[in-house]
Design an enzyme around this catalytic site. Structure first.
Site, PDB file in Angstrom:
ATOM      1  N   ASN A   9       0.854  -1.191   0.000  1.00 27.21           N
ATOM      2  CA  ASN A   9       0.000   0.000   0.000  1.00 27.21           C
ATOM      3  C   ASN A   9       0.893   1.246   0.000  1.00 27.21           C
ATOM      4  O   ASN A   9       1.516   1.568   1.003  1.00 27.21           O
ATOM      5  CB  ASN A   9      -0.904  -0.030   1.249  1.00 27.21           C
ATOM      6  CG  ASN A   9      -1.776   1.205   1.363  1.00 27.21           C
ATOM      7  OD1 ASN A   9      -1.830   2.030   0.454  1.00 27.21           O
ATOM      8  ND2 ASN A   9      -2.462   1.333   2.492  1.00 27.21           N
ATOM      9  N   LYS A  11       0.049   4.298  -0.153  1.00 27.26           N
ATOM     10  CA  LYS A  11      -0.557   5.481   0.477  1.00 27.26           C
ATOM     11  C   LYS A  11      -0.295   6.715  -0.419  1.00 27.26           C
ATOM     12  O   LYS A  11      -0.316   6.566  -1.649  1.00 27.26           O
ATOM     13  CB  LYS A  11      -0.039   5.648   1.902  1.00 27.26           C
ATOM     14  CG  LYS A  11      -0.259   4.374   2.732  1.00 27.26           C
ATOM     15  CD  LYS A  11      -0.017   4.538   4.196  1.00 27.26           C
ATOM     16  CE  LYS A  11      -0.245   3.209   4.891  1.00 27.26           C
ATOM     17  NZ  LYS A  11      -0.083   3.282   6.332  1.00 27.26           N
ATOM     18  N   HIS A  95      -9.647   1.347   5.659  1.00 32.15           N
ATOM     19  CA  HIS A  95      -8.336   1.591   6.260  1.00 32.15           C
ATOM     20  C   HIS A  95      -8.502   2.618   7.382  1.00 32.15           C
ATOM     21  O   HIS A  95      -9.257   3.584   7.248  1.00 32.15           O
ATOM     22  CB  HIS A  95      -7.354   2.098   5.198  1.00 32.15           C
ATOM     23  CG  HIS A  95      -5.930   2.027   5.665  1.00 32.15           C
ATOM     24  ND1 HIS A  95      -5.426   2.908   6.594  1.00 32.15           N
ATOM     25  CD2 HIS A  95      -4.929   1.165   5.373  1.00 32.15           C
ATOM     26  CE1 HIS A  95      -4.159   2.593   6.843  1.00 32.15           C
ATOM     27  NE2 HIS A  95      -3.836   1.529   6.107  1.00 32.15           N
ATOM     28  N   GLU A  97      -6.750   4.990   8.312  1.00 35.59           N
ATOM     29  CA  GLU A  97      -6.452   6.381   7.936  1.00 35.59           C
ATOM     30  C   GLU A  97      -7.673   7.029   7.279  1.00 35.59           C
ATOM     31  O   GLU A  97      -7.912   8.220   7.443  1.00 35.59           O
ATOM     32  CB  GLU A  97      -5.215   6.425   7.013  1.00 35.59           C
ATOM     33  CG  GLU A  97      -3.947   6.140   7.808  1.00 35.59           C
ATOM     34  CD  GLU A  97      -2.825   5.491   7.014  1.00 35.59           C
ATOM     35  OE1 GLU A  97      -2.885   5.452   5.780  1.00 35.59           O
ATOM     36  OE2 GLU A  97      -1.876   5.011   7.667  1.00 35.59           O
ATOM     37  N   GLU A 167      -5.375  -4.737  11.002  1.00 35.49           N
ATOM     38  CA  GLU A 167      -4.328  -3.722  11.134  1.00 35.49           C
ATOM     39  C   GLU A 167      -4.557  -2.950  12.440  1.00 35.49           C
ATOM     40  O   GLU A 167      -5.344  -1.976  12.450  1.00 35.49           O
ATOM     41  CB  GLU A 167      -4.386  -2.729   9.962  1.00 35.49           C
ATOM     42  CG  GLU A 167      -4.039  -3.331   8.626  1.00 35.49           C
ATOM     43  CD  GLU A 167      -3.477  -2.279   7.665  1.00 35.49           C
ATOM     44  OE1 GLU A 167      -2.408  -2.533   7.099  1.00 35.49           O
ATOM     45  OE2 GLU A 167      -4.081  -1.214   7.494  1.00 35.49           O
ATOM     46  N   GLY A 173       2.682   2.389  10.914  1.00 37.38           N
ATOM     47  CA  GLY A 173       3.634   3.484  10.736  1.00 37.38           C
ATOM     48  C   GLY A 173       4.411   3.857  11.990  1.00 37.38           C
ATOM     49  O   GLY A 173       5.028   4.916  12.050  1.00 37.38           O
ATOM     50  N   SER A 212       3.574  -2.069  10.504  1.00 42.31           N
ATOM     51  CA  SER A 212       5.029  -2.123  10.687  1.00 42.31           C
ATOM     52  C   SER A 212       5.643  -3.469  10.294  1.00 42.31           C
ATOM     53  O   SER A 212       6.587  -3.939  10.928  1.00 42.31           O
ATOM     54  CB  SER A 212       5.403  -1.757  12.135  1.00 42.31           C
ATOM     55  OG  SER A 212       5.014  -0.428  12.412  1.00 42.31           O
TER      56      SER A 212
HETATM   57  P1  13P Z   1       3.111   0.425   7.734  1.00 39.25           P
HETATM   58  O1  13P Z   1       3.590  -0.898   7.158  1.00 39.25           O
HETATM   59  O2  13P Z   1       3.855   1.602   7.242  1.00 39.25           O
HETATM   60  O3  13P Z   1       3.018   0.338   9.230  1.00 39.25           O
HETATM   61  O4  13P Z   1       1.603   0.631   7.214  1.00 39.25           O
HETATM   62  C1  13P Z   1       0.697  -0.419   7.318  1.00 39.25           C
HETATM   63  C2  13P Z   1      -0.530  -0.071   6.588  1.00 39.25           C
HETATM   64  O5  13P Z   1      -1.255   0.831   6.975  1.00 39.25           O
HETATM   65  C3  13P Z   1      -0.814  -0.810   5.354  1.00 39.25           C
HETATM   66  O6  13P Z   1      -2.104  -0.547   4.880  1.00 39.25           O
END
Ligand code: 13P
Length: 254
Positions: A9, A11, A95, A97, A167, A173, A212
């Site tokens: 992903n 982002k 997600h 976010e 997640e 992150g 992560s």
């Molecule tokens: P990270 O791997 O950067 O922690 O992000 C995970 C994520 O949100 C994947 O959709």
């Protein structure tokens, strides 16, 4: 039996130059490998079609979002028909976010899930608890609640050939990944929860872990019996790291 599924992903990262060199590099390196891993990449919406030009049969395309409408006066949105039109296979929804920064509700996410299934694409439904909920031991409860709101809207049969990505928000992150044994416990509880509605749906369900994940820890997650793949954020942005993740996935024989 499904192959392990690794989704990168992106982002809100990348530009035309980066997309071109990333996909050229990734595809040429992966061509040399006899893969038993399914790989999907989710670049920003505006670069999906550009990415498509560089793909080979080893990699499929994933969208990071979709609108709740099919067409009409909805400025700035992208519909499921448009995603299908350009050859997308997977669509990430729910997600954290988007739940947080775009105030997406479970109801909204359920509508997206239904549209993706109607279009015969594959939803990757993200669920997971926040730091506070984790601290008071509510991880399973939160996941079940998020699932129930979708199941009540779309029906349990819609979970055939759909993907759930667990997640935990506090692991995204932060460099602080969840404990793999704890992840197994949550994934198992997700499967048991789905089995209360329909055992056959539960048996075939693919559940990914995200938060992560990197080349060092991927193997620990994939060794768990209920972890069928990973949703990867920052560690997918560099081809070498991403290829190491794929190689380490390949090396796990379940
Ligand atoms: P990270 O791997 O950067 O922690 O992000 C995970 C994520 O949100 C994947 O959709």
């Amino acid at each position: 039996m499904f192959l392990p599924l690794i989704i990168g992903n992106w982002k809100l990262h990348g530009n035309k130059k980066i997309i071109k060199s990333y996909f050229t590099d990734l595809c040429s390196k992966l061509k040399l490998m006899n893969l038993h891993v399914e790989i999907a990449i989710a670049p920003p919406m505006v670069y999906l079609e550009l990415a498509m030009r560089y793909l080979n049969q080893n990699i499929t395309l994933c969208a990071q979002n979709v609108d709740t409408n099919i067409s009409g006066a909805f400025t700035g949105e992208t519909s499921i028909r448009m995603l299908k039109d350009i050859g997308v296979k997977y669509v990430i929804i729910g997600h954290s976010e988007r739940r947080l920064y775009h105030k997406e509700s479970n109801h909204n996410i359920a509508k997206k899930f239904a549209l993706i299934k109607e279009a015969s694409l594959i939803p990757v439904l993200c669920i997971g608890e926040n730091e506070q909920e984790y601290a008071i031991g509510q991880s399973e409860y939160i996941c079940h609640q998020q699932l129930d709101s979708i199941i009540n809207f779309v029906g349990i049969e819609s979970f055939y050939d759909s993907i759930i990505a667990y997640e935990p928000i506090w692991a995204i992150g932060t460099g602080r990944h969840a404990n793999p044994l704890q992840v197994q416990k949550i994934h198992q509880s997700i499967r048991y929860h789905i089995a209360r509605y329909d055992e056959n749906v539960a048996k075939q369900l693919r559940i990914q872990y995200g938060g992560s994940v990197n080349e060092e820890n991927i193997s620990q997650f994939l060794r768990q019996s209920d972890v069928s793949g990973a949703l990867i954020g920052s560690a997918c942005l560099k081809t070498d790291t991403f290829i190491n993740i794929i190689k380490n996935t390949e090396a796990i024989k379940k």
